[in-house]
Design a protein around this motif. Structure first.
Motif, PDB file in Angstrom:
ATOM      1  N   ALA A 106      38.868   6.148 -25.139  1.00 20.66           N
ATOM      2  CA  ALA A 106      38.819   4.842 -26.127  1.00 20.66           C
ATOM      3  C   ALA A 106      37.586   4.290 -26.372  1.00 20.66           C
ATOM      4  N   PHE A 107      36.545   4.319 -25.723  1.00 16.53           N
ATOM      5  CA  PHE A 107      35.456   3.881 -26.347  1.00 16.53           C
ATOM      6  C   PHE A 107      34.622   4.850 -27.247  1.00 16.53           C
ATOM      7  N   SER A 108      35.187   6.019 -27.249  1.00 14.13           N
ATOM      8  CA  SER A 108      34.661   6.957 -28.451  1.00 14.13           C
ATOM      9  C   SER A 108      35.353   6.671 -29.986  1.00 14.13           C
ATOM     10  N   ARG A 109      36.258   5.664 -29.934  1.00 15.41           N
ATOM     11  CA  ARG A 109      37.105   5.448 -31.178  1.00 15.41           C
ATOM     12  C   ARG A 109      35.845   4.757 -32.133  1.00 15.41           C
ATOM     13  N   ARG A 110      36.277   4.731 -33.648  1.00 18.09           N
ATOM     14  CA  ARG A 110      35.486   4.094 -34.393  1.00 18.09           C
ATOM     15  C   ARG A 110      35.284   2.652 -34.141  1.00 18.09           C
ATOM     16  N   GLY A 111      34.206   2.313 -34.216  1.00 16.91           N
ATOM     17  CA  GLY A 111      33.828   0.719 -34.112  1.00 16.91           C
ATOM     18  C   GLY A 111      33.714   0.161 -32.712  1.00 16.91           C
ATOM     19  N   MET A 112      34.173   1.030 -31.641  1.00 16.35           N
ATOM     20  CA  MET A 112      34.120   0.481 -30.403  1.00 16.35           C
ATOM     21  C   MET A 112      32.934   0.287 -29.870  1.00 16.35           C
ATOM     22  N   THR A 113      31.855   1.039 -30.053  1.00 17.12           N
ATOM     23  CA  THR A 113      30.395   0.835 -29.491  1.00 17.12           C
ATOM     24  C   THR A 113      29.811  -0.611 -30.297  1.00 17.12           C
ATOM     25  N   GLN A 114      30.099  -0.658 -31.383  1.00 16.01           N
ATOM     26  CA  GLN A 114      29.660  -1.877 -31.935  1.00 16.01           C
ATOM     27  C   GLN A 114      30.340  -3.077 -31.308  1.00 16.01           C
ATOM     28  N   GLY A 140      36.106 -13.093 -37.403  1.00 16.27           N
ATOM     29  CA  GLY A 140      35.794 -11.637 -37.440  1.00 16.27           C
ATOM     30  C   GLY A 140      36.559 -11.015 -38.826  1.00 16.27           C
ATOM     31  N   THR A 141      37.832 -11.604 -39.047  1.00 13.48           N
ATOM     32  CA  THR A 141      38.684 -10.920 -40.039  1.00 13.48           C
ATOM     33  C   THR A 141      37.714 -11.342 -41.444  1.00 13.48           C
ATOM     34  N   MET A 142      37.223 -12.536 -41.528  1.00 14.71           N
ATOM     35  CA  MET A 142      36.543 -12.954 -42.650  1.00 14.71           C
ATOM     36  C   MET A 142      35.449 -12.530 -42.868  1.00 14.71           C
ATOM     37  N   ALA A 143      34.724 -12.050 -41.911  1.00 13.36           N
ATOM     38  CA  ALA A 143      33.468 -11.491 -41.778  1.00 13.36           C
ATOM     39  C   ALA A 143      33.088 -10.251 -41.327  1.00 13.36           C
ATOM     40  N   ASN A 144      34.309  -9.311 -41.047  1.00 14.99           N
ATOM     41  CA  ASN A 144      34.172  -8.104 -41.107  1.00 14.99           C
ATOM     42  C   ASN A 144      33.603  -7.620 -39.831  1.00 14.99           C
TER      43      ASN A 144
END
Length: 575
Positions: free
Chosen positions: A71-79, A246-250
Motif C-alpha cells: 500500500a505504501f509503495s504505491r505512487r504518491g503515497m510517500t509524498q 488538494g484537488t486544485m493545488a495537486n
C-alpha cells in the motif's frame, strides 16, 4: 438443636442466593443491556477488528506486513505521508501559538474586548474547515480573491500576496479551525488554577514573565497536552479542506489517498493498510496523554477563596487588544462575512454592487428537483436519527457503568471512547468493509458510522450527570415496586434530560457537518450537505457551495446557542 453444615438451613440458604440473584437480574434489564452491548460490539469492535485483519493478516491466515508494504509503495503515497506529517506539526505549532497567548490574555489580563475573543473562538470552532475553504477562496484566491485585488490596487503590487490554493493555504485554514481546541482547554485550566501559587511567586520576587513560565504554564500543562493531542489527531484525520484544496493545488495527504483507494474499483485491503498508521498514532497519543498526566499531581483547586490574578498591562493592553481583534477578524468575522456575501453574489469575481446581489443560489438549492434539496433532507434525517440513537445508548451505557459493579464495565468504557479517538476516515473504512454488503447505498450505512463515532459525546455527558445523581431515588422507586425500565423512564431520564438534551443537540450538530465518513459511505441517492458542498467546489460552483454552507453554519450556530441555554438551565428546572 444444632443443625450441621449439611442440614436443611444450609440447603435453604444455598438455594436462596441464586434465586435472589436471578430475581434481581430483571429480564427486561438483561434483554436491554445485552442488546445494547451487542450493538456496541457491532458498531465499534467489529469494524476495528476488520481493519486490523485486512491490514496484518494475509490470505493464508498468517500475520504479514505485505499489505502495508504494498500500500505504501504505491505512487504518491510517500509524498502524501510526508505531507500529512508536515501538516500535523505545523498546524499544532500554529494552534498553540494562537491559542495559548489568547487564553492567557483572556484569563489573566485586563485587555479590553475579551468577550469578542471567546465569541470568535466559538464561531471559528463551529465552522467546518471545508466551509472555511470557500470563504478564503473568495478572499485569497491567487487571481480573483478580493483581498488580493485590494492589495494590488492599494499597494501597487505586481503579484498577488495571498494564495489559499496551496499547501501553505491548507495549513492556514486547518490552524484557524482547530486553535479553539487549545484556547478553550487552556483558558478553562487557567481559570481553575489557584491564584495563591502565582501570588507566592510574585511575593518571592519573580517577575510576570518568570511567574507565567515557571508557575502558571506548568500547572496548565495537562490542558496543553490534551489539546495538542486533539489538534494533532484532527490535523492527521482531516479530509474536507485537504480534498478541496488538494484537488486544485495537486497534492495529497493520507486521508485523501484513502478516499482514492475506495473509488471504483475499491481496494479495501490497501485502504485499511493506509489507515493503520493513523490508528496506531492515535493509540500512542491517547496512551501518552493518559500516563503523562497521571505521572504528576496537577490539582490546584483547594476550596480556598483566592482572588484572580488579573495583570494590568498598562499601555500594552491596547497592543494585546489589537492582537485579539486581528485573530477574531481572521478566524471568524472575515470568513462569515465572505461566506454570506459570496452566497448572494451573482457570480464569483463580480463587482460587489447592489445589482450583483441576488438570491437565486438559495432558490436553486431549495428547488425540490436539485441535488442539494435532497441532501438537506438526508442530513437532517441522519442528524436526528444519530442524535436519538446516541442519546438512548449513552443513557443505557452510562447507567450500566455507574450503577452495576461487574468486571467488564471498564471494557465498555474503553470501547466507547476508543472510537472517538480514531480518525473518522479510518473508522468509515471499517464500517464499509463490515456492512457494505448489507446496507450499500442506504442511509443506514451512514447512520451506523455516525452513531459509533459520536456515541462517546452522549455517553460522557450523561455519565457525568448520573455520577451526580443519588441512587436513593432509584432505590425508592424499586422499593415502591417499579421495575428497572420504569425506574429509568420515571426517575433517571427526567433528572438527566438536561445532560441528555445537551448530548442530543451536540451529536445533531456534529452529524450535520460530518464529511470524512460521508464522503466514503454516501452514494448518489444518499448525499448529505457536506458532500454536496465538496462536489460544488470541485465543479467550480463556488456560489452554490457558499449558499449551502451558510445553511450548515446557521444551523450549527443555532445549535451552539441551544447548548448554552441547556447548560445554563438550573437543576430545579429538570425536576
Amino acid at each position: 438443636m444444632r443443625i450441621g453444615p449439611g442440614g436443611t438451613a444450609a440447603r435453604t440458604a444455598g438455594t436462596s442466593i441464586p434465586r435472589a440473584f436471578l430475581t434481581n437480574l430483571q429480564p427486561v434489564r438483561v434483554i436491554v443491556i445485552s442488546l445494547s452491548i451487542l450493538i456496541l460490539l457491532a458498531l465499534i469492535a467489529y469494524p476495528l477488528l476488520l481493519l486490523m485483519g485486512h491490514s496484518f493478516i494475509g490470505p493464508d491466515g498468517n500475520l504479514t506486513f505485505e499489505t502495508i508494504t504494498k500500500a505504501f509503495s504505491r505512487r504518491g503515497m510517500t509524498q502524501a505521508t510526508i505531507n500529512s506529517g508536515i501538516l500535523v506539526v505545523t498546524v499544532t505549532a500554529g494552534a498553540c501559538a494562537i491559542g495559548i497567548p489568547l487564553a492567557w490574555i483572556v484569563a489573566r489580563t485586563d485587555t479590553p474586548g475579551k468577550l469578542l475573543v471567546t465569541l470568535s473562538a466559538g464561531v471559528a470552532f463551529v465552522i467546518p474547515t471545508f466551509v472555511s475553504v470557500i470563504s478564503w477562496i473568495f478572499l485569497a484566491a491567487p487571481n480573483s480573491g478580493y483581498l488580493n485585488a485590494l492589495a494590488l490596487e492599494w499597494f501597487g503590487l505586481t503579484t498577488a500576496p495571498f494564495n489559499i490554493m496551496s499547501f501553505t493555504g491548507l495549513i492556514f485554514i486547518e490552524t484557524i479551525g482547530v486553535y479553539p481546541l487549545v484556547f478553550f482547554a487552556v483558558v478553562t485550566a487557567l481559570n481553575n488554577v489557584d491564584a495563591s501559587n502565582e501570588q507566592a511567586a510574585r511575593i518571592l520576587g519573580a517577575g510576570r514573565a518568570r511567574t507565567a513560565l515557571t508557575i502558571t504554564l506548568p500547572l496548565v500543562r495537562p490542558a496543553i497536552l490534551t489539546s495538542v493531542i486533539l489538534v494533532m489527531l484532527d490535523a492527521l484525520s482531516s479530509f474536507g479542506a485537504p480534498a478541496a484544496i488538494g484537488t486544485m493545488a495537486n497534492f495529497s495527504v493520507l486521508t485523501t489517498k484513502i478516499y482514492d483507494l475506495l473509488t471504483f474499483p475499491p481496494r479495501f485491503n490497501y485502504a485499511a493498510a493506509v489507515a493503520m498508521p493513523i490508528m496506531i498514532f492515535t493509540l500512542i497519543s491517547l496512551l501518552i496523554q493518559k500516563y503523562a498526566i497521571r505521572a504528576e499531581n496537577f490539582r490546584t483547586l483547594t476550596g480556598k477563596a483566592t482572588p484572580d490574578q488579573i495583570i494590568r498591562l498598562g499601555r500594552w493592553r491596547w497592543l494585546s487588544a489589537g492582537f485579539c481583534l486581528v485573530v477574531a477578524a481572521i478566524t471568524a468575522i472575515l470568513p462569515i462575512g465572505a461566506l454570506i456575501l459570496l452566497s448572494v453574489l451573482r457570480s464569483f469575481g463580480s463587482d460587489i454592487t447592489a445589482d450583483n446581489l441576488v438570491s437565486q443560489h438559495y432558490a436553486l438549492i431549495l428547488n425540490e428537483n436539485f441535488v442539494a434539496r435532497g441532501a438537506i433532507g438526508n442530513s437532517l434525517l441522519l442528524a436526528a436519527a444519530t442524535a436519538t440513537v446516541c442519546a438512548f445508548l449513552g443513557l443505557i451505557f452510562a447507567w450500566v457503568v455507574e450503577r452495576i459493579d461487574f468486571i467488564g464495565k471498564g471494557a465498555i468504557t474503553f470501547l466507547i471512547m476508543i472510537a472517538y479517538g480514531f480518525p473518522s476516515i479510518a473508522y468509515a473504512v471499517g464500517i464499509m468493509m463490515g456492512y457494505v454488503d448489507w446496507f450499500y447505498g442506504t442511509l443506514t450505512l451512514i447512520l451506523i458510522a455516525y452513531a459509533g463515532k459520536l456515541l462517546p459525546i452522549a455517553f460522557v455527558l450523561v455519565r457525568n450527570g448520573i455520577q451526580q445523581l443519588s441512587v436513593d431515588l432509584e432505590e425508592a422507586a424499586r422499593i415502591s415496586g417499579a421495575g428497572w425500565l420504569r425506574g429509568i423512564a420515571d426517575i433517571t431520564f427526567p433528572l438527566m434530560r438536561g445532560a441528555i438534551g445537551i448530548g442530543w443537540v451536540l451529536v445533531f450538530s456534529l452529524s450535520l457537518r460530518e464529511l470524512s465518513m460521508s464522503a466514503i459511505l454516501s452514494q448518489a441517492d444518499t448525499q448529505v450537505m457536506p458532500t454536496v458542498v465538496i462536489q460544488f467546489i470541485e465543479d467550480g460552483a463556488i456560489e452554490l457551495a457558499a449558499a449551502l454552507s451558510v445553511i450548515i453554519v446557521s444551523i450549527s450556530i443555532a445549535i451552539l446557542v441551544l447548548v448554552k441555554r441547556f447548560s445554563r438551565k438550573p437543576a430545579s428546572a429538570l425536576d
